[in-house]
Design a protein around this motif. Structure first.
Motif, PDB file in Angstrom:
ATOM      1  N   THR A  67       0.870  -1.178   0.000  1.00  0.00           N
ATOM      2  CA  THR A  67       0.000   0.000   0.000  1.00  0.00           C
ATOM      3  C   THR A  67       0.904   1.224   0.000  1.00  0.00           C
ATOM      4  O   THR A  67       1.728   1.388   0.896  1.00  0.00           O
ATOM      5  N   GLU A  68       0.763   2.094  -1.008  1.00  0.00           N
ATOM      6  CA  GLU A  68       1.627   3.270  -1.130  1.00  0.00           C
ATOM      7  C   GLU A  68       0.777   4.507  -1.395  1.00  0.00           C
ATOM      8  O   GLU A  68      -0.130   4.471  -2.228  1.00  0.00           O
ATOM      9  N   THR A  69       1.082   5.588  -0.701  1.00  0.00           N
ATOM     10  CA  THR A  69       0.424   6.873  -0.924  1.00  0.00           C
ATOM     11  C   THR A  69       1.469   7.896  -1.328  1.00  0.00           C
ATOM     12  O   THR A  69       2.506   8.042  -0.662  1.00  0.00           O
ATOM     13  N   TYR A  70       1.212   8.606  -2.418  1.00  0.00           N
ATOM     14  CA  TYR A  70       2.119   9.639  -2.910  1.00  0.00           C
ATOM     15  C   TYR A  70       1.477  11.009  -2.663  1.00  0.00           C
ATOM     16  O   TYR A  70       0.311  11.223  -2.987  1.00  0.00           O
TER      17      TYR A  70
ATOM     18  N   LEU B 138       8.141  15.684  -3.016  1.00  0.00           N
ATOM     19  CA  LEU B 138       7.266  14.536  -3.244  1.00  0.00           C
ATOM     20  C   LEU B 138       7.636  13.446  -2.249  1.00  0.00           C
ATOM     21  O   LEU B 138       8.807  13.100  -2.087  1.00  0.00           O
ATOM     22  N   PHE B 139       6.608  12.896  -1.588  1.00  0.00           N
ATOM     23  CA  PHE B 139       6.807  11.863  -0.578  1.00  0.00           C
ATOM     24  C   PHE B 139       6.056  10.589  -0.967  1.00  0.00           C
ATOM     25  O   PHE B 139       5.075  10.626  -1.719  1.00  0.00           O
ATOM     26  N   MET B 140       6.511   9.477  -0.394  1.00  0.00           N
ATOM     27  CA  MET B 140       5.789   8.212  -0.468  1.00  0.00           C
ATOM     28  C   MET B 140       5.593   7.687   0.949  1.00  0.00           C
ATOM     29  O   MET B 140       6.561   7.568   1.711  1.00  0.00           O
ATOM     30  N   ARG B 141       4.346   7.404   1.293  1.00  0.00           N
ATOM     31  CA  ARG B 141       4.036   6.772   2.576  1.00  0.00           C
ATOM     32  C   ARG B 141       3.624   5.337   2.284  1.00  0.00           C
ATOM     33  O   ARG B 141       2.647   5.089   1.583  1.00  0.00           O
ATOM     34  N   THR B 142       4.382   4.385   2.799  1.00  0.00           N
ATOM     35  CA  THR B 142       4.128   2.988   2.488  1.00  0.00           C
ATOM     36  C   THR B 142       3.736   2.227   3.745  1.00  0.00           C
ATOM     37  O   THR B 142       4.239   2.495   4.845  1.00  0.00           O
ATOM     38  N   GLY B 143       2.808   1.304   3.601  1.00  0.00           N
ATOM     39  CA  GLY B 143       2.384   0.490   4.719  1.00  0.00           C
ATOM     40  C   GLY B 143       3.439  -0.537   5.084  1.00  0.00           C
ATOM     41  O   GLY B 143       4.083  -1.131   4.208  1.00  0.00           O
ATOM     42  N   VAL B 144       3.638  -0.751   6.379  1.00  0.00           N
ATOM     43  CA  VAL B 144       4.590  -1.754   6.866  1.00  0.00           C
ATOM     44  C   VAL B 144       3.867  -3.094   6.918  1.00  0.00           C
ATOM     45  O   VAL B 144       2.908  -3.261   7.677  1.00  0.00           O
TER      46      VAL B 144
END
Length: 345
Positions: free
Chosen positions: A223-226, A238-244
């Motif tokens: 799961t990735e959010t940009y 620009l960031f990426m938030r990824t699920g662990v």
């Protein structure tokens, strides 16, 4: 014989001195103008290269994420059953729910979060390969351990997807039994959040939705959010938030700064309204009737140079219908990409 006397020069007159000084001043001013002009041209060229490189990396990252979104093996997400215990400790539906392969949010207005207000964000979900790990022995029951070709890349607590062309199951690895390449998917609290959906009604919480045969693939979900946030430099990035989805912090998130200089991001979603596989209209996330019908994504990035005062005057630029403040004299450009979701084509 006549003797000629030669008079020696005793100095410069005031007029001669002033003329020499004026000539020197003119030459100095000319050299300074040349230096300033060359420096301005160098700064502008460097800023242009900086903006182009930022745009190249940013568009490549996002287009790749969009292209690969919603991949669940050879089945649709609708046929993948989520066995994770949604009442278990640490369960976060945004990370572990895997509800949709694509989601979007328009014009962030939450001043307390890490996303810059007024910018869009996009979330993609799917699976990636795990070095060709497959089942090499049929399951006798849907609650049985999985005999796989290799478990070397899998750890206890990992979230994995088991899939064939009839369906799939998301579950958490509870144990890797000794004495062979096996994967256990029991219920209970040995890991968090654990399994517990009992899809097939076999009487225990560790049942999968079907009995899998040889060749079913073990894949790794993500799961990735940009989004656009404030970077380490203090400017937008620009960031990426990824699920662990592995290790001791399953269900948490990790946030990574990808590239500095992305000032704004606006996204439109190409919705297929008649089922022909092509986008009929591009709409904001809020205006899309069903995200499952989105077959392509159009992303516009506003990129700015890292250096200030590279322009002689403020740049006249409009982004998303609004004039951009260019008082810092940075160079800015708008880049737009359109990428299809190839797993929906």
């Amino acid at each position: 014989m006549r003797k000629v006397s030669i008079s020696r020069q005793r100095g410069l007159s005031l007029i001669e001195f002033m003329i020499a000084g004026l000539i020197g001043l003119i030459l100095t001013v000319g050299l300074v103008q040349i230096f300033v002009s060359n420096r301005q041209a160098f700064d502008t060229t460097a800023a242009s290269a900086n903006v182009q490189e930022t745009a190249r990396i940013g568009t490549e990252i996002i287009s790749k994420a969009v292209r690969n979104a919603d991949y669940w093996g050879c089945v649709d997400n609708a046929n993948v059953f989520n066995n994770l215990d949604d009442t278990g400790a640490g369960y976060d539906a945004d990370i572990l729910g895997f509800g949709s392969g694509l989601e979007g949010a328009d014009n962030n207005a939450d001043g307390t979060d890490a996303i810059v207000d007024g910018t869009d964000s996009i979330t993609v979900r799917g699976t990636r390969g795990s070095a060709g790990i497959t089942i090499d022995s049929p399951m006798p029951t849907s609650s049985a351990n999985l005999d796989v070709t290799s478990a070397s890349l899998i750890s206890e607590g990992d979230i994995v997807v088991l899939t064939n062309c009839q369906g799939g199951d998301i579950f958490q690895v509870t144990k890797l039994p000794p004495g062979g390449d096996k994967i256990q998917h029991n219920g209970g609290n040995s890991v968090s959040p654990g399994n517990g959906k009992n899809a097939s009604g076999c009487g225990t919480a560790n049942c999968l939705s079907q009995i899998y045969d040889v060749g079913a693939s073990v894949l790794l979900p993500y799961t990735e959010t940009y989004f656009v946030g404030t970077g380490a430099s203090g400017g937008p990035a620009l960031f990426m938030r990824t699920g662990v989805l592995s290790g001791a912090s399953v269900g948490g998130v990790q946030t990574v700064e990808l590239i500095d200089g992305v000032e704004n991001m606006q996204i439109l979603y190409g919705e297929d309204t008649n089922g022909d596989g092509a986008a009929n209209a591009y709409r904001t996330a809020a205006a899309v009737a069903d995200m499952e019908d989105v077959v392509s994504v159009r992303v516009s990035l506003l990129i700015r140079s890292s250096q200030e005062r590279v322009l002689d005057s403020a740049q006249a630029l409009t982004f998303n219908g609004t004039a951009v403040d260019g008082s810092d004299l940075r160079l800015r450009r708008v880049y737009t990409l359109t990428s299809t979701i190839r797993n929906r084509m």
